[in-house]
Design a protein around this motif. Structure first.
Motif, mmCIF file in Angstrom:
data_model
loop_
_atom_site.group_PDB
_atom_site.id
_atom_site.type_symbol
_atom_site.label_atom_id
_atom_site.label_comp_id
_atom_site.label_asym_id
_atom_site.label_seq_id
_atom_site.Cartn_x
_atom_site.Cartn_y
_atom_site.Cartn_z
ATOM 1 N N VAL A 170 -0.417 54.581 23.728
ATOM 2 C CA VAL A 170 0.514 55.569 23.172
ATOM 3 C C VAL A 170 1.832 55.482 23.938
ATOM 4 N N ASN A 171 2.950 55.481 23.202
ATOM 5 C CA ASN A 171 4.270 55.476 23.815
ATOM 6 C C ASN A 171 4.527 56.831 24.482
ATOM 7 N N LEU A 172 5.077 56.830 25.705
ATOM 8 C CA LEU A 172 5.307 58.098 26.410
ATOM 9 C C LEU A 172 6.421 58.927 25.796
ATOM 10 N N GLY A 173 7.170 58.380 24.844
ATOM 11 C CA GLY A 173 8.112 59.183 24.074
ATOM 12 C C GLY A 173 9.467 59.365 24.718
ATOM 13 N N ASP A 174 10.295 60.215 24.058
ATOM 14 C CA ASP A 174 11.693 60.390 24.452
ATOM 15 C C ASP A 174 11.868 61.031 25.820
ATOM 16 N N SER A 175 10.839 61.719 26.323
ATOM 17 C CA SER A 175 10.964 62.339 27.648
ATOM 18 C C SER A 175 11.107 61.295 28.747
ATOM 19 N N VAL A 176 10.572 60.088 28.512
ATOM 20 C CA VAL A 176 10.595 59.030 29.511
ATOM 21 C C VAL A 176 11.380 57.816 29.027
ATOM 22 N N ASN A 177 11.123 57.378 27.806
ATOM 23 C CA ASN A 177 11.698 56.134 27.303
ATOM 24 C C ASN A 177 13.052 56.342 26.624
ATOM 25 N N THR A 178 13.892 55.303 26.681
ATOM 26 C CA THR A 178 15.228 55.335 26.085
ATOM 27 C C THR A 178 15.449 54.047 25.289
ATOM 28 N N SER A 179 16.663 53.886 24.771
ATOM 29 C CA SER A 179 17.023 52.643 24.084
ATOM 30 C C SER A 179 17.259 51.513 25.072
ATOM 31 N N GLY A 180 17.250 51.826 26.372
ATOM 32 C CA GLY A 180 17.419 50.816 27.410
ATOM 33 C C GLY A 180 16.105 50.188 27.820
ATOM 34 N N LEU A 181 16.015 49.830 29.100
ATOM 35 C CA LEU A 181 14.855 49.131 29.643
ATOM 36 C C LEU A 181 14.137 50.033 30.634
ATOM 37 N N GLU A 182 12.892 50.410 30.309
ATOM 38 C CA GLU A 182 12.037 51.160 31.242
ATOM 39 C C GLU A 182 10.939 50.214 31.728
ATOM 40 N N GLN A 183 10.723 50.198 33.032
ATOM 41 C CA GLN A 183 9.734 49.283 33.593
ATOM 42 C C GLN A 183 9.223 49.803 34.929
ATOM 43 N N SER A 184 8.331 49.043 35.537
ATOM 44 C CA SER A 184 7.735 49.287 36.865
ATOM 45 C C SER A 184 7.247 50.729 37.060
ATOM 46 N N PRO A 185 6.373 51.240 36.158
ATOM 47 C CA PRO A 185 5.835 52.584 36.382
ATOM 48 C C PRO A 185 4.905 52.621 37.594
ATOM 49 N N PHE A 186 4.890 53.769 38.282
ATOM 50 C CA PHE A 186 3.929 54.022 39.356
ATOM 51 C C PHE A 186 3.443 55.455 39.205
ATOM 52 N N ILE A 187 2.140 55.642 38.996
ATOM 53 C CA ILE A 187 1.568 56.975 38.879
ATOM 54 C C ILE A 187 0.911 57.323 40.218
ATOM 55 N N HIS A 188 1.372 58.402 40.839
ATOM 56 C CA HIS A 188 0.838 58.800 42.132
ATOM 57 C C HIS A 188 -0.599 59.306 41.969
ATOM 58 N N PRO A 189 -1.429 59.237 43.028
ATOM 59 C CA PRO A 189 -2.793 59.771 42.936
ATOM 60 C C PRO A 189 -2.873 61.255 42.596
ATOM 61 N N ASP A 190 -1.752 61.999 42.642
ATOM 62 C CA ASP A 190 -1.803 63.394 42.191
ATOM 63 C C ASP A 190 -1.964 63.486 40.679
ATOM 64 N N GLN A 191 -1.891 62.337 39.976
ATOM 65 C CA GLN A 191 -2.109 62.216 38.533
ATOM 66 C C GLN A 191 -1.005 62.856 37.690
ATOM 67 N N GLN A 192 0.099 63.297 38.300
ATOM 68 C CA GLN A 192 1.133 63.976 37.514
ATOM 69 C C GLN A 192 2.557 63.551 37.850
ATOM 70 N N SER A 193 2.762 62.727 38.870
ATOM 71 C CA SER A 193 4.104 62.298 39.247
ATOM 72 C C SER A 193 4.273 60.825 38.901
ATOM 73 N N LEU A 194 5.166 60.549 37.941
ATOM 74 C CA LEU A 194 5.404 59.190 37.461
ATOM 75 C C LEU A 194 6.781 58.723 37.926
ATOM 76 N N TYR A 195 6.805 57.655 38.695
ATOM 77 C CA TYR A 195 8.056 57.043 39.158
ATOM 78 C C TYR A 195 8.251 55.742 38.378
ATOM 79 N N PHE A 196 9.486 55.458 37.966
ATOM 80 C CA PHE A 196 9.729 54.246 37.187
ATOM 81 C C PHE A 196 11.190 53.843 37.293
ATOM 82 N N SER A 197 11.494 52.637 36.819
ATOM 83 C CA SER A 197 12.853 52.124 36.808
ATOM 84 C C SER A 197 13.398 52.166 35.387
ATOM 85 N N SER A 198 14.692 52.491 35.253
ATOM 86 C CA SER A 198 15.298 52.586 33.920
ATOM 87 C C SER A 198 16.763 52.187 33.973
ATOM 88 N N THR A 199 17.208 51.540 32.892
ATOM 89 C CA THR A 199 18.642 51.281 32.698
ATOM 90 C C THR A 199 19.225 52.247 31.676
#
Length: 341
Positions: A170-199
């Motif tokens: 499932v696509n994570l949607g407009d809250s995370v993704n854009t018309s640019g480039l989203e990559q390198s996600p990292f989900i912390h063991p707290d299961q709720q904090s997502l770090y990623f790279s975006s242009t």
């Protein structure tokens, strides 16, 4: 950010740091030259896995992870489960692939990694799937793909494991993704904090690092990690320790053109929920033989299952992460045995 030094970094490019739950092992990808048999000039470049062990807070000289993980082909962008026994990574242009780049996984069996397996056609497509980020319990997989249905060139997608089967991504949607480039996600063991790279989100350079937090089924609007973490250079591949106070990432901000791995103290407002962990063993009380069992961590206030994992067959050992400031029930079940809580 501080450079990790010569034990980890070299004149070649190092990136995609992945940290064990106890912060004693750092695994990363290195771009190495493929040498000609008759000379020292590099013919081309290929990626391999290396790791370093921490001894009293100092990183030991890095070690090549070897076969069967490393091959003459490229492998990189790895992610580890909390117990360090399952490794997910990206490999491209392989005969076993579904598309250009695919997701693969390997498990730690005895004293070595298993031969990597393609994750299959539910997760992989005829397009490219890259940069897996596996949750601490191995149940939720985040990754980057340019498959149809996305918002931009590459988006972050999510799949949930039920039994031995993965759900349709499932696509994570407009809250995370854009018309640019989203990559390198990292989900912390707290299961709720997502770090990623975006242009695509407002940033400071080519690609910046962002944080989005999950609130129920939704994700908060991404927050730029700011300077001096982000610069006019390209920042990718963030990884945090369990406490959330120390982060590792790759950047080409140093002298020369290669990329190195850096560490920095994460600002308080950008930290995830601190996570501890519990190790244990499930065994038969009469024979003391280790058992394969299902362990479930239940939030007593919400009555939601926070994590589910299996102890390892034969040994019976497990490692489960514990997000802080909550009360939990731990339920254990195995075929032919009484339920334990």
């Amino acid at each position: 950010p501080e450079n990790l030094g010569d034990a980890v970094n070299s004149e070649y490019s190092e990136y995609w740091p992945a940290l064990s739950m106890d912060e004693q092992m750092l695994m990363f990808t290195v771009m190495l030259p493929v040498m000609a048999q008759t000379g020292e000039d590099p013919l081309n470049l290929q990626e391999d896995f290396f790791y370093s062990i921490s001894s009293e807070g100092v990183w030991d000289p890095r070690i090549n992870a070897g076969s069967p993980l490393n091959t003459p082909d490229n492998e990189g962008a790895q992610s580890l489960t909390a117990d360090g026994r399952t490794l997910w990574f990206t490999a491209c242009n392989r005969r076993s692939g579904q598309g250009m780049c695919d997701l693969y996984y390997s498990t730690w069996e005895g004293d070595r990694w298993s031969i990597p397996r393609n994750a299959g056609n539910i997760l992989n497509s005829r397009y490219s799937e890259k940069h897996p980020a596996i949750s601490a319990d191995g149940r939720i997989l985040y990754f980057t793909s340019n498959r149809p249905g996305g918002k931009g060139s590459y988006d972050i997608w999510m799949s949930v494991k039920s039994g031995e089967t993965w759900s349709a991504p499932v696509n994570l949607g407009d809250s995370v993704n854009t018309s640019g480039l989203e990559q390198s996600p990292f989900i912390h063991p707290d299961q709720q904090s997502l770090y990623f790279s975006s242009t695509g989100w407002p940033g400071m350079g080519q690609g910046d690092l962002f944080l989005s937090r999950r609130t129920g089924p939704e994700w908060t609007s991404p927050e730029n990690l700011g300077y001096p973490i982000n610069t006019y250079n390209d920042e990718i591949g963030l990884s945090l320790n369990a406490r959330g106070n120390r982060a590792y990432f790759a950047s080409n901000r140093g002298e020369g053109t290669d990329t190195d791995i850096y560490v920095f103290e994460m600002p308080e407002e950008l930290r995830p929920v601190p996570v501890s962990y519990m190790e244990g063993r499930v065994y038969d009380s009469r024979t003391m033989r280790g058992l394969k069992a299902v362990l479930q961590l239940i939030d007593l206030e919400t009555e939601e299952m926070v994590m589910e994992l299996e102890s390892h067959a034969g040994e019976g050992d497990y490692l489960i992460s514990l997000p802080g400031n909550r009360d939990y029930a731990l339920n254990v079940s195995a075929n032919g045995y009484l339920f334990y809580s």
